[in-house]
Motif scaffolding. Structure first.
Motif, mmCIF file in Angstrom:
data_model
loop_
_atom_site.group_PDB
_atom_site.id
_atom_site.type_symbol
_atom_site.label_atom_id
_atom_site.label_comp_id
_atom_site.label_asym_id
_atom_site.label_seq_id
_atom_site.Cartn_x
_atom_site.Cartn_y
_atom_site.Cartn_z
ATOM 1 N N ILE A 120 -11.239 -0.574 -14.434
ATOM 2 C CA ILE A 120 -10.649 -1.114 -13.202
ATOM 3 C C ILE A 120 -9.229 -0.592 -13.026
ATOM 4 O O ILE A 120 -8.843 -0.139 -11.948
ATOM 5 N N ALA A 121 -8.436 -0.660 -14.114
ATOM 6 C CA ALA A 121 -7.049 -0.188 -14.054
ATOM 7 C C ALA A 121 -6.997 1.299 -13.709
ATOM 8 O O ALA A 121 -6.175 1.736 -12.897
ATOM 9 N N ARG A 122 -7.890 2.075 -14.306
ATOM 10 C CA ARG A 122 -7.902 3.526 -14.075
ATOM 11 C C ARG A 122 -8.303 3.855 -12.647
ATOM 12 O O ARG A 122 -7.692 4.710 -12.002
ATOM 13 N N TYR A 123 -9.333 3.191 -12.150
ATOM 14 C CA TYR A 123 -9.781 3.449 -10.783
ATOM 15 C C TYR A 123 -8.697 3.094 -9.765
ATOM 16 O O TYR A 123 -8.619 3.689 -8.693
ATOM 17 N N CYS A 124 -7.878 2.091 -10.105
ATOM 18 C CA CYS A 124 -6.816 1.641 -9.194
ATOM 19 C C CYS A 124 -5.478 2.304 -9.501
ATOM 20 O O CYS A 124 -4.451 1.946 -8.909
ATOM 21 N N LEU A 125 -5.474 3.250 -10.442
ATOM 22 C CA LEU A 125 -4.255 3.956 -10.835
ATOM 23 C C LEU A 125 -3.163 2.992 -11.284
ATOM 24 O O LEU A 125 -1.972 3.259 -11.125
ATOM 25 N N SER A 126 -3.577 1.835 -11.831
ATOM 26 C CA SER A 126 -2.665 0.787 -12.330
ATOM 27 C C SER A 126 -1.709 0.284 -11.256
ATOM 28 O O SER A 126 -0.634 -0.243 -11.566
ATOM 29 N N ASP A 127 -2.077 0.449 -9.996
ATOM 30 C CA ASP A 127 -1.304 -0.107 -8.882
ATOM 31 C C ASP A 127 -1.674 -1.585 -8.768
ATOM 32 O O ASP A 127 -2.807 -1.921 -8.429
ATOM 33 N N MET A 128 -0.711 -2.482 -9.038
ATOM 34 C CA MET A 128 -1.034 -3.903 -9.135
ATOM 35 C C MET A 128 -1.559 -4.495 -7.830
ATOM 36 O O MET A 128 -2.385 -5.408 -7.846
ATOM 37 N N SER A 129 -1.099 -3.999 -6.696
ATOM 38 C CA SER A 129 -1.623 -4.509 -5.426
ATOM 39 C C SER A 129 -3.108 -4.203 -5.310
ATOM 40 O O SER A 129 -3.914 -5.043 -4.911
ATOM 41 N N ARG A 130 -3.474 -2.981 -5.695
ATOM 42 C CA ARG A 130 -4.883 -2.597 -5.671
ATOM 43 C C ARG A 130 -5.666 -3.325 -6.747
ATOM 44 O O ARG A 130 -6.782 -3.790 -6.522
ATOM 45 N N VAL A 131 -5.084 -3.404 -7.945
ATOM 46 C CA VAL A 131 -5.755 -4.092 -9.053
ATOM 47 C C VAL A 131 -6.060 -5.536 -8.672
ATOM 48 O O VAL A 131 -7.171 -6.033 -8.897
ATOM 49 N N ALA A 132 -5.074 -6.218 -8.078
ATOM 50 C CA ALA A 132 -5.266 -7.619 -7.692
ATOM 51 C C ALA A 132 -6.377 -7.751 -6.655
ATOM 52 O O ALA A 132 -7.237 -8.634 -6.748
ATOM 53 N N GLY A 133 -6.374 -6.864 -5.659
ATOM 54 C CA GLY A 133 -7.397 -6.927 -4.618
ATOM 55 C C GLY A 133 -8.785 -6.652 -5.151
ATOM 56 O O GLY A 133 -9.751 -7.357 -4.819
ATOM 57 N N GLU A 134 -8.912 -5.635 -6.004
ATOM 58 C CA GLU A 134 -10.223 -5.294 -6.555
ATOM 59 C C GLU A 134 -10.707 -6.357 -7.538
ATOM 60 O O GLU A 134 -11.907 -6.641 -7.621
ATOM 61 N N THR A 135 -9.781 -6.975 -8.271
ATOM 62 C CA THR A 135 -10.162 -8.046 -9.192
ATOM 63 C C THR A 135 -10.703 -9.246 -8.428
ATOM 64 O O THR A 135 -11.711 -9.850 -8.819
ATOM 65 N N GLU A 136 -10.048 -9.590 -7.318
ATOM 66 C CA GLU A 136 -10.544 -10.700 -6.488
ATOM 67 C C GLU A 136 -11.929 -10.381 -5.931
ATOM 68 O O GLU A 136 -12.798 -11.249 -5.856
ATOM 69 N N LYS A 137 -12.140 -9.130 -5.556
ATOM 70 C CA LYS A 137 -13.441 -8.717 -5.022
ATOM 71 C C LYS A 137 -14.521 -8.840 -6.095
ATOM 72 O O LYS A 137 -15.630 -9.325 -5.830
ATOM 73 N N LEU A 138 -14.187 -8.439 -7.313
ATOM 74 C CA LEU A 138 -15.139 -8.540 -8.417
ATOM 75 C C LEU A 138 -15.429 -9.998 -8.767
ATOM 76 O O LEU A 138 -16.566 -10.354 -9.089
ATOM 77 N N LYS A 139 -14.409 -10.851 -8.692
ATOM 78 C CA LYS A 139 -14.610 -12.277 -8.970
ATOM 79 C C LYS A 139 -15.556 -12.890 -7.941
ATOM 80 O O LYS A 139 -16.435 -13.690 -8.276
ATOM 81 N N ALA A 140 -15.386 -12.513 -6.684
ATOM 82 C CA ALA A 140 -16.271 -13.023 -5.632
ATOM 83 C C ALA A 140 -17.691 -12.498 -5.820
ATOM 84 O O ALA A 140 -18.673 -13.181 -5.516
ATOM 85 N N TYR A 141 -17.794 -11.294 -6.343
ATOM 86 C CA TYR A 141 -19.100 -10.669 -6.551
ATOM 87 C C TYR A 141 -19.849 -11.321 -7.718
ATOM 88 O O TYR A 141 -21.041 -11.618 -7.626
ATOM 89 N N ALA A 142 -19.131 -11.559 -8.818
ATOM 90 C CA ALA A 142 -19.782 -12.065 -10.033
ATOM 91 C C ALA A 142 -19.970 -13.575 -10.020
ATOM 92 O O ALA A 142 -20.934 -14.094 -10.580
#
Length: 329
Positions: free
Chosen positions: A166-188
């Motif tokens: 996740i960190a690598r795909y988002c280039l460790s950009d925290m704004s992106r990391v936070a958004g993608e993490t929320e998306k994964l939480k909603a998915y799982a």
């Protein structure tokens, strides 16, 4: 000075009268401001003032001081924010020194700086009453630990490999990391498991993510944001044809979803997509009429065919498509 990861814990020991958040990670600064509001402001609409530092020159800094000296209303604290605030030493001595040496106890003065200052300015970090919070980009290990903690709190299982992915795909950009993490939480959902395959299916990467931003700007009818992302893609070597294909695929999927008239689950099965994505795309389609979605899809499709048949250049086709989508040309 403290790293942002220690900021929340520091609030357990009390709040400082003046904070300086500086660094390029906007997510940390925004999250820090939210923490202060949630913890100390009962009536944010009555106890929050924001200033653009670029407009605070010379005697205009008095308005910032007056705002900070005001008392809170029906709230424990008052929050006064100054963004990109770089006073010179002379301005500090003339207008700010008195307040900084004896700040209002019921006010939190929050200074949020991003860019490097122009010219010689006062080093606010050296002032005793100022608490400096470093909001520079976090290292990969810190980002991975943050991701793991978010899933753990949500009752979702994830291993270190997935966090790293996740960190690598988002280039460790925290704004992106936070958004993608929320998306994964909603998915799982709670009790779910995040696997490498789920990360690959859900998390947008590099150009894919920018294409998502591009189509998101279309859905919001934000032409400025659309142009910004489009120009960034082109500057990174993505040619106009790839952008046209991405926009075409976006509208084709929206049109298929609205044309089928079926449930999200049935549509997902027919299109071979995840139900979660169908639901999100349907929400975007509902922001436009069915006819509008169809017209946009056919417009992009025809433009691509014209390029392939040599009737128009890629650049010309993209300009025509942009005009049609946003201005109905």
């Amino acid at each position: 000075m403290m790293k942002f990861v220690m900021f929340k814990k520091s609030l357990e020991e009390g709040v400082s009268p003046i904070y300086l958040f500086d660094g390029e990670e906007e997510y940390f600064k925004e999250r820090g401001e939210d923490m202060l509001k949630e913890r100390y402001l009962s009536e944010p609409s009555l106890n929050y003032t924001s200033f653009n530092g670029e407009n605070l020159k010379g005697s205009e800094m008095i308005s910032l001081v007056r705002g900070a000296e005001s008392f809170p209303f029906l709230s424990e604290k008052r929050l006064v924010k100054a963004v990109d605030f770089y006073p010179t030493e002379k301005e500090y001595e003339s207008y700010l020194k008195s307040y900084f040496e004896n700040p209002q106890e019921s006010t939190i003065l929050l200074i949020m700086n991003s860019r490097a200052p122009k010219g010689k300015v006062m080093d606010l970090k050296k002032i005793k009453t100022v608490t400096h919070v470093d909001c520079s980009k976090a290292d990969d290990e810190t980002v991975m630990r943050w991701i793991f903690t978010q899933f753990k709190r949500a009752g979702i299982s994830v291993d270190a490999e997935c966090c790293e992915r996740i960190a690598r795909y988002c280039l460790s950009d925290m704004s992106r990391v936070a958004g993608e993490t929320e998306k994964l939480k909603a998915y799982a959902l709670q009790g779910g498991v995040i696997t490498a395959q789920v990360v690959d299916d859900v998390v947008y990467r590099d150009t894919d993510y920018k294409m998502y931003e591009l189509t998101g700007a279309i859905a919001r009818k934000n032409y400025t944001a659309y142009l910004s992302v489009m120009n960034e893609l082109i500057s990174k070597g993505v040619d106009e044809m790839n952008i046209l294909n991405g926009v075409c695929n976006y509208f084709r999927t929206l049109f298929e979803i609205v044309a089928m008239g079926r449930s999200d689950a049935d549509t997902a099965n027919l299109l071979g997509q995840k139900e979660y994505f169908v639901k999100k795309q349907r929400q975007q389609a509902m922001m436009m009429s069915k006819q509008r979605v169809k017209d946009c899809y056919l417009n992009v499709f025809n433009a691509i065919n014209d390029v392939k048949n040599g009737k128009i250049s890629q650049t010309g086709a993209l300009l025509c498509v942009n005009a049609a989508i946003f201005f109905g040309a």
